[in-house]
Design an enzyme around this catalytic site. Sequence first.
Site, PDB file in Angstrom:
ATOM      1  N   HIS A   1      -9.993 -52.498  28.087  1.00 24.18           N
ATOM      2  CA  HIS A   1      -9.863 -51.034  27.945  1.00 24.18           C
ATOM      3  C   HIS A   1      -8.984 -50.582  29.094  1.00 24.18           C
ATOM      4  CE1 HIS A   1     -11.191 -46.955  26.815  1.00 24.18           C
ATOM      5  NE2 HIS A   1     -11.174 -46.704  28.121  1.00 24.18           N
TER       6      HIS A   1
ATOM      7  N   GLU B   1     -13.771 -52.507  30.225  1.00 24.57           N
ATOM      8  CA  GLU B   1     -12.753 -51.845  31.030  1.00 24.57           C
ATOM      9  C   GLU B   1     -12.428 -52.756  32.220  1.00 24.57           C
ATOM     10  OE1 GLU B   1     -13.618 -47.741  31.713  1.00 24.57           O
ATOM     11  OE2 GLU B   1     -11.546 -47.361  32.283  1.00 24.57           O
TER      12      GLU B   1
ATOM     13  N   ASP C   1     -14.220 -58.798  23.561  1.00 29.01           N
ATOM     14  CA  ASP C   1     -12.947 -58.468  24.213  1.00 29.01           C
ATOM     15  C   ASP C   1     -12.180 -57.476  23.334  1.00 29.01           C
ATOM     16  OD1 ASP C   1      -9.991 -60.485  25.133  1.00 29.01           O
ATOM     17  OD2 ASP C   1     -10.603 -58.409  25.629  1.00 29.01           O
TER      18      ASP C   1
ATOM     19  N   ASP D   1      -8.455 -45.817  33.006  1.00 28.53           N
ATOM     20  CA  ASP D   1      -7.991 -44.414  33.025  1.00 28.53           C
ATOM     21  C   ASP D   1      -7.081 -44.217  34.228  1.00 28.53           C
ATOM     22  OD1 ASP D   1     -10.331 -44.695  34.760  1.00 28.53           O
ATOM     23  OD2 ASP D   1     -10.086 -42.556  35.116  1.00 28.53           O
TER      24      ASP D   1
HETATM   25  O1  G3I Z   1     -28.552 -49.253  37.304  1.00 32.08           O
HETATM   26  C1  G3I Z   1     -29.064 -48.746  36.051  1.00 32.08           C
HETATM   27  C2  G3I Z   1     -30.161 -49.685  35.536  1.00 32.08           C
HETATM   28  O2  G3I Z   1     -31.275 -49.660  36.436  1.00 32.08           O
HETATM   29  C3  G3I Z   1     -30.583 -49.243  34.147  1.00 32.08           C
HETATM   30  O3  G3I Z   1     -31.508 -50.191  33.618  1.00 32.08           O
HETATM   31  C4  G3I Z   1     -29.368 -49.156  33.239  1.00 32.08           C
HETATM   32  C5  G3I Z   1     -29.739 -48.640  31.863  1.00 32.08           C
HETATM   33  O4  G3I Z   1     -28.544 -48.591  31.116  1.00 32.08           O
HETATM   34  O5  G3I Z   1     -28.390 -48.231  33.797  1.00 32.08           O
HETATM   35  C6  G3I Z   1     -27.934 -48.679  35.051  1.00 32.08           C
HETATM   36  O6  G3I Z   1     -27.009 -47.736  35.550  1.00 32.08           O
HETATM   37  C7  G3I Z   1     -25.718 -47.815  34.934  1.00 32.08           C
HETATM   38  C8  G3I Z   1     -24.694 -47.828  36.067  1.00 32.08           C
HETATM   39  O7  G3I Z   1     -23.351 -47.735  35.551  1.00 32.08           O
HETATM   40  C9  G3I Z   1     -24.787 -49.125  36.860  1.00 32.08           C
HETATM   41  O8  G3I Z   1     -24.508 -50.203  36.068  1.00 32.08           O
HETATM   42  C10 G3I Z   1     -25.546 -46.563  34.075  1.00 32.08           C
HETATM   43  O9  G3I Z   1     -26.341 -46.713  32.915  1.00 32.08           O
HETATM   44  C11 G3I Z   1     -24.096 -46.437  33.649  1.00 32.08           C
HETATM   45  O10 G3I Z   1     -23.875 -45.194  33.013  1.00 32.08           O
HETATM   46  C12 G3I Z   1     -23.159 -46.508  34.851  1.00 32.08           C
HETATM   47  O11 G3I Z   1     -21.853 -46.550  34.328  1.00 32.08           O
HETATM   48  C13 G3I Z   1     -20.801 -46.149  35.193  1.00 32.08           C
HETATM   49  C14 G3I Z   1     -19.777 -45.480  34.287  1.00 32.08           C
HETATM   50  O12 G3I Z   1     -18.615 -45.152  35.040  1.00 32.08           O
HETATM   51  C15 G3I Z   1     -20.304 -44.224  33.615  1.00 32.08           C
HETATM   52  O13 G3I Z   1     -20.679 -43.337  34.604  1.00 32.08           O
HETATM   53  C16 G3I Z   1     -20.200 -47.401  35.840  1.00 32.08           C
HETATM   54  O14 G3I Z   1     -21.093 -47.930  36.808  1.00 32.08           O
HETATM   55  C17 G3I Z   1     -18.883 -47.056  36.489  1.00 32.08           C
HETATM   56  O15 G3I Z   1     -18.237 -48.260  36.891  1.00 32.08           O
HETATM   57  C18 G3I Z   1     -17.972 -46.336  35.498  1.00 32.08           C
HETATM   58  O16 G3I Z   1     -16.846 -45.957  36.199  1.00 32.08           O
HETATM   59  C19 G3I Z   1     -15.746 -45.565  35.359  1.00 32.08           C
HETATM   60  C20 G3I Z   1     -15.249 -44.234  35.908  1.00 32.08           C
HETATM   61  O17 G3I Z   1     -16.248 -43.252  35.677  1.00 32.08           O
HETATM   62  C21 G3I Z   1     -13.945 -43.850  35.259  1.00 32.08           C
HETATM   63  N1  G3I Z   1     -12.952 -44.925  35.432  1.00 32.08           N
HETATM   64  C22 G3I Z   1     -13.416 -46.163  34.796  1.00 32.08           C
HETATM   65  C23 G3I Z   1     -14.673 -46.641  35.477  1.00 32.08           C
HETATM   66  C24 G3I Z   1     -15.144 -47.966  34.896  1.00 32.08           C
HETATM   67  O18 G3I Z   1     -15.633 -47.855  33.597  1.00 32.08           O
HETATM   68  O1  9MR Z   2     -11.133 -44.268  29.175  1.00 32.76           O
HETATM   69  C1  9MR Z   2     -12.301 -43.696  29.747  1.00 32.76           C
HETATM   70  C2  9MR Z   2     -12.922 -44.711  30.716  1.00 32.76           C
HETATM   71  O2  9MR Z   2     -12.057 -44.892  31.833  1.00 32.76           O
HETATM   72  C3  9MR Z   2     -14.280 -44.220  31.209  1.00 32.76           C
HETATM   73  O3  9MR Z   2     -14.926 -45.261  31.937  1.00 32.76           O
HETATM   74  C4  9MR Z   2     -15.158 -43.830  30.010  1.00 32.76           C
HETATM   75  C5  9MR Z   2     -16.496 -43.276  30.459  1.00 32.76           C
HETATM   76  O4  9MR Z   2     -16.289 -42.199  31.301  1.00 32.76           O
HETATM   77  O5  9MR Z   2     -14.509 -42.849  29.203  1.00 32.76           O
HETATM   78  C6  9MR Z   2     -13.289 -43.361  28.638  1.00 32.76           C
HETATM   79  O6  9MR Z   2     -12.675 -42.336  27.877  1.00 32.76           O
HETATM   80  C7  9MR Z   2     -13.247 -42.160  26.573  1.00 32.76           C
HETATM   81  C8  9MR Z   2     -14.070 -40.890  26.566  1.00 32.76           C
HETATM   82  O7  9MR Z   2     -15.158 -41.041  27.490  1.00 32.76           O
HETATM   83  C9  9MR Z   2     -14.560 -40.631  25.157  1.00 32.76           C
HETATM   84  N1  9MR Z   2     -13.429 -40.518  24.233  1.00 32.76           N
HETATM   85  C10 9MR Z   2     -12.630 -41.756  24.219  1.00 32.76           C
HETATM   86  C11 9MR Z   2     -12.084 -42.037  25.597  1.00 32.76           C
HETATM   87  C12 9MR Z   2     -11.218 -43.300  25.594  1.00 32.76           C
HETATM   88  O8  9MR Z   2     -11.992 -44.394  25.262  1.00 32.76           O
END
Ligand code: G3I
Ligand code: 9MR
Length: 542
Positions: A467, A521, A512, A152
């Site tokens: 992604h 991503e 992938d 994003d």
């Molecule tokens: O640590 C817990 C674990 O104990 C548990 O068993 C597990 C169950 O699913 O969850 C784990 O936590 C996860 C956490 O990442 C650490 O891995 C959460 O479920 C999961 O929702 C969380 O996801 C984060 C995601 O955003 C959604 O919030 C990612 O760490 C984080 O890297 C990702 O960041 C996104 C930004 O919001 C937007 N830009 C892209 C970026 C990468 O996807």
């Molecule tokens: O592209 C977005 C990605 O960077 C974030 O990690 C993710 C979770 O916050 O969300 C992605 O955006 C999606 C949105 O959450 C749901 N509609 C589709 C979007 C593109 O995949």
Amino acid sequence: MANEIRLYLDQLGYLPMERKRFILTGASRPFEVVRQKDGEPVLRGTTSPAIADEASGVEAGKGDFSDLHEPGRYRIRAAGLSEDAELVIGDGVYDDLHQGLLKAFYYLRCGTELSAPYAAPWTHEPCHLTRAEVYGSKETREVSGGWHDAGDYGRYTLAGAVAVADLLLAYEYNPQAFAKRLPLPESAEGTMPDVLHECKYELDFLLKMQETDGGAYHKVTTYHFCGLDVMPEDDTGPLVLSPISSTATGTLAAVMALAARVYRPWDADFAARCLTSAEAAWSWLLQHPEGLLFHNPPGVFTGEYGDVSDADERYWAAAELFRTTGREEFHRAIRDTVEKGEVDLCELGWARVGGYGTIAYLRTERSLVDTGLRNRLREIWLAKAEEYQEIAERDGFGVVLEARDYNWGSNMELLNRAQHLLVAYREDANRRFRQTALEQLHYLLGRNVVGQSYVTGFGTKPLRRPHYRPGVGDGIEEAVPGMVSGGANPGLQDDYARKHLAGRAPAASFEDHELSYSMNEITIYWNSPAVFVTSFFAFAGE
Ligand code: G3I
Ligand code: 9MR
Ligand code: ZN
């Protein structure tokens, strides 16, 4: 096929004097390594007894060919393999990877044209140059620049701070790995290494994210994620600065204090600005002891980077400020945090940054530190390294993750643990830790149950469809090279994963595909620990 024998190995190759192992599914069996050019057998062996590996869901053994040191191209043969496996041994097998992983940050630059000499064919026009609304007010701020976070176009303060910290620490540990130009538009501006030019591009942006009271805005994004095929310059929705948070402010204080040290020999004025920013952020933290944890405010639907505590960010800030200034007020804050015992002193990554604080204290000038405190932190760090060592030695693929550790961004956790092992190695010269860290690169580059190199453009089965919006929108078949996928995640946290991956073993929970953001991503803080780890093994690293 159900019983087909599979061989997994590092698709980039192996360093001549390091331990060398491949993974072979199925029962123990003889194997031989032959020279590619003439088929001459150069090593024979037998794979270890197969173990049922929980994380990958397969039975597998290891084939050790460490006694083969001669650089060259080889093939590995074993009964039941449908085809030989290609093998490379060489000193520079990770050099191009190291450069590619670092150059990926240039491709993620926001607010500037990616121009042909440096970016072709993945060029694009400048993006996100409009002033951002301060959430809930009529005010605006000029906050252009920095790196897009990931797939994003959001720019998130704490994510950027952690990524810069990994890169600057890599440079501090292994300057020799950063001598070669990438190149960048700034490469010709003198002798400053390109890694410092690239980090400055983000640091200049992070300075803009700081309000006059010292607090740091949590992020600047549009209100919603734009479509997956939208190029950066076409993402023209209004930008909003989400409220100041104590986690963003803590990480800003830390990374600016770290930058003040690293840039001092290269750009004293910039280093001074960084220190001023760090101290202003610290004073904001002192004025807000209750903390200001972040949640997306109403109407903002982009990434949250929420947290349950800012104690680790405050600890990291104190440790970096102490290392840079030697001032006792910061030392007291470090001691208080360690005494309270509420912060994980080893964790790295975007959510729990206590490990960066401990690294800062361990690397502080000895005349400044409290030897008893330093020894205590050292013991904690080395004990955790031994834990990681045992996990990797138990794992069927030599991986430092247990089955439960495969979550969203599992490759970040893997690389953060490899970072931990390398910091431990430099603390007590225990080569087992360095060796195990190297085994994690083997996993990242193909020695895994999906036979996937998790890096675009590198390996015989490279990542091709992350992604990543520009990669979807630009219509170019080949992916921008050097980007690290978040990796296997059994959490089924997006529609694609739910539809295609249910029931797979944790380490096999990967495909992938650009539609899956919870396992495929790319982000700046998945690339930054990868740069840190490869810096120990590229360009004759040690
Ligand atoms: O640590 C817990 C674990 O104990 C548990 O068993 C597990 C169950 O699913 O969850 C784990 O936590 C996860 C956490 O990442 C650490 O891995 C959460 O479920 C999961 O929702 C969380 O996801 C984060 C995601 O955003 C959604 O919030 C990612 O760490 C984080 O890297 C990702 O960041 C996104 C930004 O919001 C937007 N830009 C892209 C970026 C990468 O996807
Ligand atoms: O592209 C977005 C990605 O960077 C974030 O990690 C993710 C979770 O916050 O969300 C992605 O955006 C999606 C949105 O959450 C749901 N509609 C589709 C979007 C593109 O995949
Ligand atoms: Zn942009």
